[in-house]
Design a protein around this motif. Structure first.
Motif, mmCIF file in Angstrom:
data_model
loop_
_atom_site.group_PDB
_atom_site.id
_atom_site.type_symbol
_atom_site.label_atom_id
_atom_site.label_comp_id
_atom_site.label_asym_id
_atom_site.label_seq_id
_atom_site.Cartn_x
_atom_site.Cartn_y
_atom_site.Cartn_z
ATOM 1 N N LYS B 3 30.380 12.149 8.314
ATOM 2 C CA LYS B 3 29.185 12.941 8.566
ATOM 3 C C LYS B 3 28.427 13.212 7.281
ATOM 4 C CE LYS B 3 30.298 15.280 12.685
ATOM 5 N NZ LYS B 3 31.106 16.377 13.159
ATOM 6 N N VAL B 7 24.587 12.204 6.228
ATOM 7 C CA VAL B 7 23.565 13.179 5.825
ATOM 8 C C VAL B 7 22.942 12.763 4.497
ATOM 9 C CG1 VAL B 7 23.179 15.541 5.058
ATOM 10 C CG2 VAL B 7 24.545 15.108 7.093
ATOM 11 N N LEU B 14 14.830 9.592 3.366
ATOM 12 C CA LEU B 14 13.683 10.480 3.354
ATOM 13 C C LEU B 14 12.954 10.445 2.019
ATOM 14 C CD1 LEU B 14 13.832 13.300 5.585
ATOM 15 C CD2 LEU B 14 12.833 13.949 3.413
ATOM 16 N N VAL B 17 11.113 7.218 1.503
ATOM 17 C CA VAL B 17 9.887 7.198 2.304
ATOM 18 C C VAL B 17 8.800 8.006 1.616
ATOM 19 C CG1 VAL B 17 8.885 8.017 4.455
ATOM 20 C CG2 VAL B 17 11.027 6.757 4.501
ATOM 21 N N CYS B 21 4.852 6.840 -0.382
ATOM 22 C CA CYS B 21 3.673 7.357 0.319
ATOM 23 C C CYS B 21 2.469 6.427 0.302
ATOM 24 C CB CYS B 21 3.228 8.655 -0.329
ATOM 25 S SG CYS B 21 4.017 10.088 0.368
ATOM 26 N N GLU B 22 2.106 6.011 -0.897
ATOM 27 C CA GLU B 22 0.908 5.190 -1.089
ATOM 28 C C GLU B 22 0.904 3.987 -0.150
ATOM 29 O OE1 GLU B 22 -1.738 5.471 -2.809
ATOM 30 O OE2 GLU B 22 -1.322 7.051 -4.266
ATOM 31 N N LEU B 24 2.092 3.679 2.690
ATOM 32 C CA LEU B 24 1.949 3.973 4.106
ATOM 33 C C LEU B 24 0.503 4.266 4.488
ATOM 34 C CD1 LEU B 24 5.109 6.191 4.418
ATOM 35 C CD2 LEU B 24 4.797 3.930 5.422
ATOM 36 N N LEU B 25 -0.369 4.274 3.507
ATOM 37 C CA LEU B 25 -1.767 4.560 3.793
ATOM 38 C C LEU B 25 -2.471 3.280 4.220
ATOM 39 C CD1 LEU B 25 -2.785 6.970 0.909
ATOM 40 C CD2 LEU B 25 -1.848 7.481 3.138
ATOM 41 N N PRO B 26 -3.561 3.411 5.004
ATOM 42 C CA PRO B 26 -4.303 2.218 5.405
ATOM 43 C C PRO B 26 -4.869 1.519 4.172
ATOM 44 C CG PRO B 26 -5.201 4.207 6.435
ATOM 45 C CD PRO B 26 -4.164 4.641 5.473
ATOM 46 N N THR B 27 -5.048 0.220 4.265
ATOM 47 C CA THR B 27 -5.568 -0.507 3.112
ATOM 48 C C THR B 27 -7.013 -0.098 2.841
ATOM 49 O OG1 THR B 27 -5.981 -2.256 4.687
ATOM 50 C CG2 THR B 27 -4.164 -2.599 3.137
ATOM 51 N N PRO B 28 -7.363 0.005 1.570
ATOM 52 C CA PRO B 28 -8.719 0.417 1.221
ATOM 53 C C PRO B 28 -9.755 -0.570 1.753
ATOM 54 C CG PRO B 28 -7.306 0.330 -0.720
ATOM 55 C CD PRO B 28 -6.533 -0.266 0.395
ATOM 56 N N VAL B 29 -10.916 -0.028 2.127
ATOM 57 C CA VAL B 29 -12.030 -0.874 2.518
ATOM 58 C C VAL B 29 -12.669 -1.368 1.227
ATOM 59 C CG1 VAL B 29 -14.240 -0.895 3.701
ATOM 60 C CG2 VAL B 29 -12.376 0.500 4.580
ATOM 61 N N GLU B 355 -22.054 -3.592 11.312
ATOM 62 C CA GLU B 355 -20.903 -2.691 11.260
ATOM 63 C C GLU B 355 -21.305 -1.243 11.014
ATOM 64 O OE1 GLU B 355 -17.579 -4.162 9.044
ATOM 65 O OE2 GLU B 355 -17.356 -5.625 10.668
ATOM 66 N N SER B 356 -22.599 -0.998 10.940
ATOM 67 C CA SER B 356 -23.016 0.395 10.838
ATOM 68 C C SER B 356 -23.894 0.798 12.022
ATOM 69 C CB SER B 356 -23.769 0.648 9.531
ATOM 70 O OG SER B 356 -24.992 -0.036 9.540
ATOM 71 N N GLY B 358 -23.240 -0.330 15.244
ATOM 72 C CA GLY B 358 -22.539 -0.522 16.505
ATOM 73 C C GLY B 358 -23.185 -1.635 17.313
#
Lengths: 404, 407
Positions: B3, B7, B14, B17, B21-22, B24-29, B355-356, B358
């Motif tokens: 156990k 743990v 954790l 992860v 952080c970086e 896990l962010l969406p890729t920059p536009v 793209e601006s 619609g």
């Protein structure tokens, strides 16, 4: 200010003396027949000595690292809310409960609830004061420690106004038969004002109507808003609730003179929860709103909105962890969607956007039933009104929530 | 024991992860893919002022803040979505009573612009029955306006050929307009009997960005400023039936920050400029004479913003008025611009329009939904260029359009 200090002292007293004989802990009823409508009274309370007053509360804080389209503002720590509730049993069949909430530090202080319950019969209770409008399940059952997710569901907070309360009165009751129970609630309260279609959110938002400063004093339309809910629970199958809320939101009459047409705001919600194979909890809600928006701005401010969320919580481990005897580790997953503007552009016949789709996987650690530490990963796709390519937001959130 | 190790393992996972952080962010536009961002060379303070202006541009006005009482939209960015060309659901409508050479903008009847929306407890405007002409305009993209504003009038006048001396069928001319009461001429402005050259707006009816901002605040949103203190009202309800919010509803600083924001928005960046088809397309664009109006290159004069001084930029416009033929004639004259005359719009940013917006909506009212469609609407002075375009082979047309999309 002094008031807050007193509360604070009471609170610290509670924390320090938890296990003494002086302070008695009344745990929450977790039996199978508890329903969403019971949630406000069914909370862990502390009773001090022979005092007729029981107090309780919870707090919620977290840190997060989020970014949109690759740009992040870095870390932030958020103190989401601190809520205190006081209940007292005035006589055997008269109860009083109040709830005060401090959101984002002391930025927002709200009297969420302050009502008296008078039991005439288990099937017939009178409730009056500042009451919670029982629309959807989240609204009734929103205490932080009960959820494995740091963010409240979008649909319950931005399609419906979360923890909506208003001055009013009404009836509620519950009947049992075999493995079933049936609960109903019916309230008449003050309603919304023009803010729901005139706000900086740039969209129709019942939630924006929550900030109506006069809602505890008068009904903007001069007419009551009706909220009704009926919920059915089967011990084995689960609970399903149907609720509706409707009323006129605009000032259509001033000094007795009719100055505008009556404009309605209606909401309808279906909620459900069930436990599969005695362990996997599934919990969700579908919310719909329709508002009579003056035709001019209806394309920007939608006439109809819809949202839902489904949460699945799967226990991974139950037992002793780090000397916490009844600890639990859960995996959880939320899928949610909100469309703030259902409809088509009259000019192009194209769909109107303004929607968000989100997934939130996570894990939670519950050292005890009262306390939860949670780690969520959130990813959401948001379309603007014109449905240009979605902006993407994601990141990690880590936080805790606990009753005391 | 087991156990404990699980743990520890959980804690390790954790931590990993959290550390990643970086990732896990969406890729920059990519910078070149969006209609946003600042001109190169701004100072840190200027960057900050730009962001303040950005917030002003996105500000949603509510009744309490002076919105209306009648209005078209509640914020700049609701029409100029993503700094782009807007959407047909957000066109503005202007009206007038035209009788031969006389034009009455029906100011007493809510002119020149219709405000079809209103705050709660008020009533929106209708087109007055006297109006016999009305025009619909879709928002233009607002990128790179600082460069246009920093041009010397002489650079604009250099392309003028009002009597078509070079006999190429094209006779661009400037729109001389009466300046606003708050206009302060600078060394770049050339006066013509007290009138000045308009360079903004679809018919070049605004001399400066500030003129357009003050006009937009009032006519589009119903917001008064120190430059225009008289609030809108619905003429059918009577004069002075405005909202009850004290005027001015925004400060001079607010107006200034909007102007600064638009002066410092970068020019739309090019993509795929080296692509063989794009290069061939640009050649065709020059060959068949699109450049007679859509002039590729200009250089700014000295500017108070150093990053705008003596800069070469590529708007593909001459900022002059051209007779575009009857199909585009909106019957609505403005200043000295005739109803069939339109200012050549800059073509930069066209590749990002879709793209601006619609969708794709081109020309002043968004009526064209493809590039072919937009070009085939060119007539009047541009008739010969349209014919030349139609005469191109399909492959050549595709190259030319690929070039437009690279802008």
């Amino acid at each position: 200010m002094r008031y807050i200090f007193v509360l604070f002292i009471l609170f610290s007293l509670g924390l320090q003396a938890q296990d003494s004989a002086f302070i008695k802990r009344i745990p929450r009823d977790t039996s199978a027949m508890v329903m969403n409508s019971d949630a406000i009274f069914n909370r862990p309370f502390l009773v001090i000595g022979k005092s007729p007053i029981a107090i309780g509360g919870y707090l919620e804080a977290n840190t997060q690292y989020m970014g949109t389209d690759g740009v992040s503002d870095g870390f932030s720590f958020q103190f989401r809310r601190f809520t205190l509730f006081f209940s007292s049993t005035i006589s055997k069949r008269i109860k009083f409960l109040s709830e005060i909430e401090f959101e984002d530090g002391t930025k927002e202080i709200n009297l969420e609830y302050a009502a008296m319950d008078l039991e005439l019969h288990p099937m017939l209770n009178l409730r009056g004061g500042i009451v919670m409008n029982p629309i959807g399940a989240f609204n009734q059952n929103h205490d932080g420690p009960r959820w494995e997710f740091i963010d409240r569901p979008l649909s319950a907070t931005t399609i419906l106004p979360a923890t909506l309360s208003n001055v009013g009165f009404g009836l509620h009751g519950k009947v049992f038969a075999h493995n079933m129970s049936l609960a109903y609630e019916l309230y008449f309260t003050n309603g919304f004002d023009g803010k729901i279609i005139d706000n900086a959110d740039n969209r129709t938002s019942l939630a924006a109507g929550k900030s109506n400063a006069e809602k505890f004093e008068e009904s903007n339309s001069g007419l009551p808003m009706t909220t009704a809910k009926i919920a059915l629970k089967h011990r084995k199958i689960g609970e399903i609730g149907l609720s509706t809320m409707f009323g006129v939101y605009n000032k259509w009459k001033m000094d007795g003179v009719v100055v505008d047409a009556q404009r309605w705001a209606n909401a309808f919600a279906v909620d459900f929860n069930t436990t599969i194979a005695n362990q996997t909890v599934v919990n969700g809600e579908v919310d719909m709103v329709s508002v009579n928006v003056p035709s001019g701005i209806a394309q920007q401010f939608g006439k109809q909105q819809m949202g839902f969320y489904v949460d699945v919580v799967q226990p991974l481990y139950k037992g002793s962890i780090l000397k916490f005897e009844k600890a639990k580790i859960n995996a959880c997953f939320r899928f949610e969607y909100v469309d703030y503007n259902l409809g088509k552009f009259t000019q192009t016949n194209g769909n109107i956007g303004d929607d968000i789709l989100a997934i939130v996987p996570g894990v939670s650690f519950r050292p005890s039933a009262q306390t939860v530490l949670r780690l969520n990963y959130r990813y959401h796709w948001q379309h603007d009104l014109l449905i240009n390519p979605a902006s993407q937001t994601s990141g990690l959130q880590f936080g805790f929530s606990t009753y005391f | 024991m087991k156990k404990k190790s699980s743990v520890i393992l959980a804690i390790l996972i954790l931590v990993t992860v959290l550390v990643s952080c970086e990732k896990l962010l969406p890729t920059p536009v990519k910078d070149e893919d969006v209609l946003a961002g600042t001109i190169p060379g701004l100072t840190m303070q200027q960057e900050k002022l730009h962001l303040i202006g950005d917030a002003a541009f996105a500000k949603i006005f509510t009744t309490e803040e002076g919105l209306g009482p009648v209005f078209v939209q509640n914020s700049c960015s609701n029409c100029h979505t993503g700094n782009g060309k807007g959407h047909p659901s957000n066109v503005v409508t202007r009206f007038a009573l035209v009788n031969g050479p006389s034009v009455d903008y029906l100011i007493a009847k809510g002119g020149p612009q219709l405000q079809q929306h209103c705050i709660n407890d008020y009533s929106a405007e209708d087109l007055p029955s006297e109006a016999n002409v009305f025009t619909k305009r879709m928002a233009p993209a607002i990128m790179g306006l600082g460069y246009i504003a920093a041009l010397n009038d002489l650079s604009i006048l250099a392309n003028v050929d009002s009597t078509d001396l070079n006999a190429d069928g094209i006779s661009g001319r400037v729109n001389y307009v009466n300046p606003t009461s708050f206009f302060l001429p600078q060394s770049i402005h050339v006066s013509n009997n007290g009138q000045y050259i308009g360079r903004f707006g679809k018919k070049a009816e605004k001399v400066t960005i500030q003129d357009q901002v003050v006009f937009a605040l009032k006519q589009d949103i119903g917001i008064t400023s120190d430059f225009d203190m008289v609030d809108l009202y619905n003429y059918k309800l009577g004069v002075y039936t405005g909202d009850l919010i004290p005027d001015p509803e925004v400060s001079v600083d607010f107006v200034n920050s909007l102007v600064f924001y638009m002066r410092t928005l970068k020019a739309p960046p090019r993509r795929d400029a080296e692509d063989a088809d794009v290069v061939a397309g640009e050649k065709l664009f020059t060959q068949i004479g699109c450049v007679s109006c859509h002039v590729s290159t200009f250089t700014t004069a000295e500017s108070d913003i150093a990053a705008l001084s003596n800069q070469t930029f590529y708007p593909y416009s001459d900022f002059l008025l051209h007779d575009m033929g009857t199909a585009l004639d909106d019957k609505y004259p403005e200043g000295s611009a005739a109803s069939n005359e339109w200012r050549t719009p800059p073509l930069w940013g066209l590749g990002l329009a879709e793209e601006s917006q619609g969708g794709l909506f081109l020309m002043h009212d968004g009526r064209a939904t493809s590039f072919e469609n937009a070009i085939s609407l060119h007539s009047g002075e541009a008739a010969s260029r349209r014919a030349a375009f139609i005469a191109l082979s399909d492959a050549e047309k595709a190259q030319l359009i690929k070039f437009l999309k690279s802008l």
